[in-house]
Design an enzyme around this catalytic site. Structure first.
Site, PDB file in Angstrom:
ATOM      1  CD  GLU A 191      94.764  30.585  59.347  1.00 26.41           C
ATOM      2  OE1 GLU A 191      93.921  29.755  58.817  1.00 26.41           O
ATOM      3  OE2 GLU A 191      96.151  30.270  59.446  1.00 26.41           O
ATOM      4  CG  HIS A 194      94.900  28.350  54.641  1.00 26.43           C
ATOM      5  ND1 HIS A 194      95.622  27.851  54.116  1.00 26.43           N
ATOM      6  CD2 HIS A 194      95.713  28.657  54.988  1.00 26.43           C
ATOM      7  CE1 HIS A 194      97.193  27.306  54.458  1.00 26.43           C
ATOM      8  NE2 HIS A 194      96.947  27.610  55.132  1.00 26.43           N
TER       9      HIS A 194
END
Length: 231
Positions: A191, A194
């Site tokens: 994550e 990202h």
């Protein structure tokens, strides 16, 4: 302003159910394309420029705002609807440094006891991070197979650090830090990537990049539909 984009999206959501009795408006609606604004109800796919942008910080004076709380709740809602274990704001079309993650105990049933132990999996309650920073605590890299809702239908082997520390703010806008190891550390690194415009395909072992439904494609003479919706 990024927060203005969130407010605009909320206003759109709040007004979509209003009834306009104007015949002209009704007629125009038959042929004019509907405007869809982030945060989306779907996960954007590789190729969308937002996935390649370093995400913007959430202004600290907005951390407790209704707009940011809406974004957090929406991230959780979409993550759970897709039955994935993590989701970042850019995946819903918003270039903001925010992500959620959750590894439920019931997922244990999807793995053999040996795999669950090998991947160092353990339950992780719903965790929210705003403006997170990451520090590597153990530089040993472990290779396991990963997938991503923004590269739907594929998976590959990806190296990740075994243990990390995440610092940032929680959903209430309070300072938070969390030490993670094994599989949960992998989710957090995925994550965090990202938020920095990185997708797992950038660091994967390219020879292991695999279509997850290749066997079904062969068994059905190629007649396979891959949906990008959670519905």
């Amino acid at each position: 302003m990024v927060t203005a984009q969130i407010r605009s999206s909320i206003r759109t959501l709040c007004t979509t159910n209003r009834v306009d009795k104007s015949f002209a408006k009704w007629y125009q609606g038959l042929w004019q394309p509907k405007k869809n604004e982030p945060p989306y109800d779907h996960v954007v796919q590789l190729g969308d420029p937002v996935l390649r942008l370093p995400a913007n910080l959430v202004p600290e004076n907005e951390l407790k705002s209704p707009e940011v709380q809406y974004l957090v709740n929406h991230l959780v809602k979409v993550m759970r609807s897709y039955k994935c274990v993590g989701l970042a704001a850019p995946q819903l079309g918003l270039s903001l440094r925010a992500f959620v993650m959750e590894f439920k105990d019931e997922l244990r049933d999807q793995y053999t006891k040996a795999d669950y132990k090998l991947r160092e999996m353990e339950p992780l309650p719903l965790t929210v991070f705003l403006n997170p920073e990451i520090k590597v605590l153990n530089y040993e890299k472990i290779i396991h197979t990963e997938a991503c809702e923004s590269v739907r239908g594929y998976r590959a082997d990806v190296p990740r650090y075994r243990e990390v520390l995440i610092k940032g703010f929680d959903a209430a806008g309070e300072h938070k830090e969390l030490k993670l190891h094994g599989w949960n550390a992998r989710i957090a690194q995925h994550e965090m990537d990202h938020l920095n415009g990185i997708v797992y395909t950038d660091i994967m072992n390219r020879k292991t990049f695999t279509c997850t439904c290749w066997q079904a494609v062969n068994a059905n003479n190629g007649r396979i539909k891959l949906s990008f919706s959670n519905k």
